[in-house]
Design an enzyme around this catalytic site. Structure first.
Site, PDB file in Angstrom:
ATOM      1  N   PRO A 177       0.815  -1.228   0.000  1.00  0.00           N
ATOM      2  CA  PRO A 177       0.000   0.000   0.000  1.00  0.00           C
ATOM      3  C   PRO A 177       0.844   1.272   0.000  1.00  0.00           C
ATOM      4  CG  PRO A 177      -0.855  -1.591   1.586  1.00  0.00           C
ATOM      5  CD  PRO A 177       0.443  -2.157   1.078  1.00  0.00           C
ATOM      6  N   GLN A 232       3.028   5.725  -5.912  1.00  0.00           N
ATOM      7  CA  GLN A 232       2.871   5.766  -7.367  1.00  0.00           C
ATOM      8  C   GLN A 232       1.706   6.665  -7.748  1.00  0.00           C
ATOM      9  OE1 GLN A 232       4.564   3.954 -10.271  1.00  0.00           O
ATOM     10  NE2 GLN A 232       5.829   4.789  -8.672  1.00  0.00           N
ATOM     11  N   GLY A 240       1.444   2.348 -12.420  1.00  0.00           N
ATOM     12  CA  GLY A 240       2.404   3.399 -12.748  1.00  0.00           C
ATOM     13  C   GLY A 240       1.794   4.583 -13.477  1.00  0.00           C
ATOM     14  N   GLU A 241       0.734   4.347 -14.201  1.00  0.00           N
ATOM     15  CA  GLU A 241       0.252   5.397 -15.089  1.00  0.00           C
ATOM     16  C   GLU A 241      -1.170   5.859 -14.843  1.00  0.00           C
ATOM     17  OE1 GLU A 241       2.478   4.776 -19.177  1.00  0.00           O
ATOM     18  OE2 GLU A 241       2.433   2.987 -17.962  1.00  0.00           O
TER      19      GLU A 241
HETATM   20 MO1  MOS Z   1       5.546   4.586 -19.511  1.00  0.00          MO
HETATM   21  S1  MOS Z   1       5.076   6.284 -20.549  1.00  0.00           S
HETATM   22  O1  MOS Z   1       4.824   3.437 -20.500  1.00  0.00           O
HETATM   23  O2  MOS Z   1       7.205   4.463 -19.292  1.00  0.00           O
END
Ligand code: MOS
Length: 755
Positions: free
Chosen positions: A645, A651, A717-718
């Site tokens: 967590p 992130q 991550g995104e």
């Molecule tokens: Mo990410 S923009 O897929 O490193």
């Protein structure tokens, strides 16, 4: 079989352990690529073009070469021609480029953008190389460049290539015109997002060291195997002769996903001067030659009935690319799946500009695309006098509307509810301009977040040593994201050892192959491989114990054995058992190895896999000055299993912070005459600092997904950046009644709004 509570309470996965690489980083012990001590190191400095389009007429390197300490000045006149590129050109430039991306390797005299590498100075010291680079005198035959995206829009052409080699650049279902005819309300507007530059803390850097016909590269990269492939193909050498190492990366965000010109140039230069060569880009050099987010112009058309039911949804995105390569920001991809609408069309177009080739930048497509789509949804909500969340729920997609496939899991409904509750959405008076705090106009806005849950084939080795230590090997990367930490947790649980017993080795092509650390895929790809490799080692240990006549576990059934704190015992009677050390010492003292490859299977055909979330922003807009401050943000996400967590929240904090920058600050400005990057430093290219970042609250919906991968994690991550710019733009509208459709939202646009 039920897991005894003792074992469950020992599980490390799901707990907030600290970053295992934290002490190395805060003590400065972690070595980044530019910091590797290498004897006899020479320094390369790139010379860049000063025009945006044309040819080099003459390069005078006399002064530079005469400087004491200069080893070589490589220019298009004297740089050895690369056989790989010559063959590629001879064959008409078809198929895959040997260099991967269209690189500038001093092979010809053409200039395609301002700042293109046109020469490389190599010297004994960085200072001499810098000075010599400034002494290279270049004259050009200049042509008129195309710099202005808006002016060049008439030259836009449809992008034909499959997006990521898979998805069509266009989509169509139903009958859009019929849907529009059926609508009670219609939104038909254009949003734009500017070029942006990644600006990680760590500059791109490569050290190249040749030993015989083998080269080692220490490179700041998200993709060691990718760099190896590019360097090998470019130089026409076998991939086994290239070793790439990337132990720590100081931020990447997609910018370090490709091997750019300086990487191959470092290898070429080291061969040229017969010494190891280091090239570290300056901050200024990171604007242009190593990618960025392209400019997008996005046309959105929405039609809906009075009750909010969508009847038409169209998203046409045009993005900029360079003169040398097609690179698409797939901004309309997420639009295909986010809402259930029977009539839908999406398309992607490209405009060629004399700028550096764009590349992946954090949630490429989803970040820019959700700004447009989720702003348009807000506009539609006002047109219908509907609550923005209610409008989204009305069009909730119960299955993937693009493919018809069921979701592997989706908790977006729960995200809206959880986010709204923690944010206090119910307190919002929907009338724009109605909420005030002194001279500050208060605005609340929200948006949907989404990002695909992808993974790629990955492999790993797990080694259990007689002393109880576990070493995990996988050529993945930690970009500052927590990879070392969560892999430690996965290995610890699979093998029943404490996290402190595990060492993770990443970022080296001498380790088992792994994919690029991008696309939010690292945990799902490498994490699954590590889990399976550790489980394979565990199986061997258990097998050894139950078949060894001298083991107290001899004759036990495999499933009866559990491992707790590095000790094999029986689930029923923990008194019977022995340690790894006892078992392995008695059996030759050799380590036990488990290997695994994890790759996506049929499930990708059966399910649509995505993470979803809801993000809420409160802004304060100064009534007189137009200054926008984000007062607080709340995000709620359904992203599969959360392995840690603490690192997961980090992130999301990072993604949301990036989103705040996208909404209010980030903008790579090019001089429309010269194509020069005007604000090529972090004094002028604004990214959020601590004072810009308000309290951010992040919540996860507990989500079990047995389809995405063996560990149930979707990748985080995104998704954090997606939706944020729209949530803020929507909050700004709510505060002011002014709709800003052009990022970044700066005070000039609020003081002098376009009507
Ligand atoms: Mo990410 S923009 O897929 O490193």
């Amino acid at each position: 079989m039920s897991v005894p509570s003792a074992e469950r309470s020992r599980a490390v996965v799901g707990t907030s352990i600290n970053r295992v690489d934290g002490p190395l980083k805060v003590t400065g012990t972690a070595r980044y690529s530019a910091e590797i001590p290498i004897a006899e190191l020479a320094y390369g400095v790139i010379v860049q073009s000063e025009i945006a389009r044309g040819t080099i007429a003459h390069m005078d390197v006399t002064e530079a070469e005469q400087l004491t300490g200069v080893l070589s000045v490589m220019t298009p006149d004297n740089t050895p021609k690369l056989e790989s590129l010559q063959r590629f050109e001879r064959e008409g430039g078809k198929g895959a480029r040997p260099t991967g991306r269209a690189l500038s390797l001093l092979q010809d005299d053409r200039v395609h953008y301002n700042g293109q590498p046109i020469a490389l100075v190599i010297a004994d010291s960085f200072e001499v190389a810098m000075h010599a680079a400034s002494l290279v005198r270049t004259t050009y035959r200049a042509d008129t460049p195309t710099i202005d995206m808006v002016g060049a829009l008439p030259s836009a052409y449809p992008s034909m290539a499959k997006i990521y080699g898979r998805e069509s650049p266009t989509s169509r279902r139903g009958d859009l015109q019929a849907g529009l005819a059926d609508a009670d309300a219609c939104i038909d507007v254009v949003y734009t997002t500017p070029m942006e530059t990644h600006n990680p803390m760590e500059m791109h850097a490569t050290i190249a060291l040749w030993e015989g016909d083998k080269v080692t590269l220490w490179d700041a990269t998200q993709n060691v195997y990718g760099v190896r492939g590019t360097v090998a193909k470019s130089l026409s050498i076998p991939p086994e002769n290239v070793r790439v190492i990337s132990h720590f990366v100081g931020g990447a965000f997609g910018g370090k996903g490709s091997a750019w010109s300086h990487v191959v140039l470092a290898a070429m230069a080291a061969r040229q001067v017969g010494r190891p060569v280091k090239i570290v880009l300056t901050r200024r050099q990171m604007f242009g030659p190593v990618g960025g987010r392209p400019h997008t112009v996005q046309h959105i058309t929405l039609g809906a009935r009075r009750d909010g039911t969508l009847t038409a949804l169209r998203h046409d995105s045009t993005s900029s690319t360079s003169a040398i390569e097609e690179w698409l920001e797939p901004a309309a991809l997420a639009t295909r799946l986010l809402y259930d609408c029977p009539n839908e069309e999406t398309s992607h177009h490209l405009v060629r500009l004399n700028v550096g080739t764009p590349t992946f930048m954090r949630a490429p497509g989803e970040a820019s695309g959700t700004f447009a789509l989720e702003s348009a949804f807000d506009e539609l909500a006002y047109a219908l006098k509907m609550d923005p969340i209610a409008l989204r729920l009305k069009n909730y997609a119960e299955a993937d509307p693009d493919t018809g496939k069921p979701w592997s899991s989706k908790s977006l409904r729960e995200c809206y509810a959880l986010g709204a509750e923690h944010f206090g959405w119910a307190r919002r008076d929907p009338t724009p301009g109605s909420m005030r705090d002194g001279d500050q106009l208060v605005g609340m806005g929200m948006a949907t977040s989404t990002y695909p849950a992808r993974r790629m084939a990955a492999s790993a080795e797990a080694c259990v040593y007689p002393n109880g230590r576990v070493v995990i090997k996988a050529a993945s990367h930690d970009l500052g994201t927590g990879t070392y930490t969560v892999l430690t947790q996965l290995a610890a649980d699979a093998l029943g050892v404490a996290a402190s017993c595990v060492t993770i080795e990443l970022g080296d092509t001498n380790l088992p192959p792994n994919p690029i650390s991008a696309g939010s895929m690292t945990v799902a790809s490498t994490g699954s491989a590590v889990h399976l490799a550790a489980m394979a080692a565990r199986d061997k240990l258990v097998q050894l114990a139950v078949t060894d006549p001298d083991s107290p576990l001899h004759g036990a059934r495999h499933e009866e054995v559990e491992i707790i704190d590095g000790r094999l015992t029986l689930r029923s009677t923990a008194v019977r058992g022995e340690s790894f050390e006892q078992l392995l010492e008695r059996n030759g003292g050799r380590p036990i190895e488990g290997k695994a490859e994890a790759k996506p299977g049929d499930e990708t055909q059966q399910y649509s896999m995505h993470a979803f979330g809801a993000v809420f922003a409160e802004v304060r807009v100064d009534r007189d000055l137009g200054v926008v401050r984000v007062a607080r943000m709340v995000g709620a996400y359904g992203a599969g299993r959360v392995l840690n967590p603490k690192t997961a929240r980090s992130q999301l904090y990072g993604g949301i912070t990036f989103g705040i920058g996208m909404a209010l600050m980030e903008h790579t400005i090019t001089d429309l005459r010269s194509g020069r990057y005007v604000n090529a430093d972090i004094a002028e290219y604004h990214i959020p600092v601590h004072a810009d970042i308000p309290p951010i609250e992040v919540f996860f919906v507990d989500e079990k997904d047995e389809q995405v991968d063996p560990i149930g994690a979707k990748g985080i991550g995104e998704i954090g950046i997606t939706g944020v710019a729209a949530a803020i733009a929507n909050a700004v509208f709510h505060a002011t009644g002014i709709r800003i459709r052009e990022l970044p939202i700066t005070l000039d646009k609020l003081l002098h709004p376009k009507v």
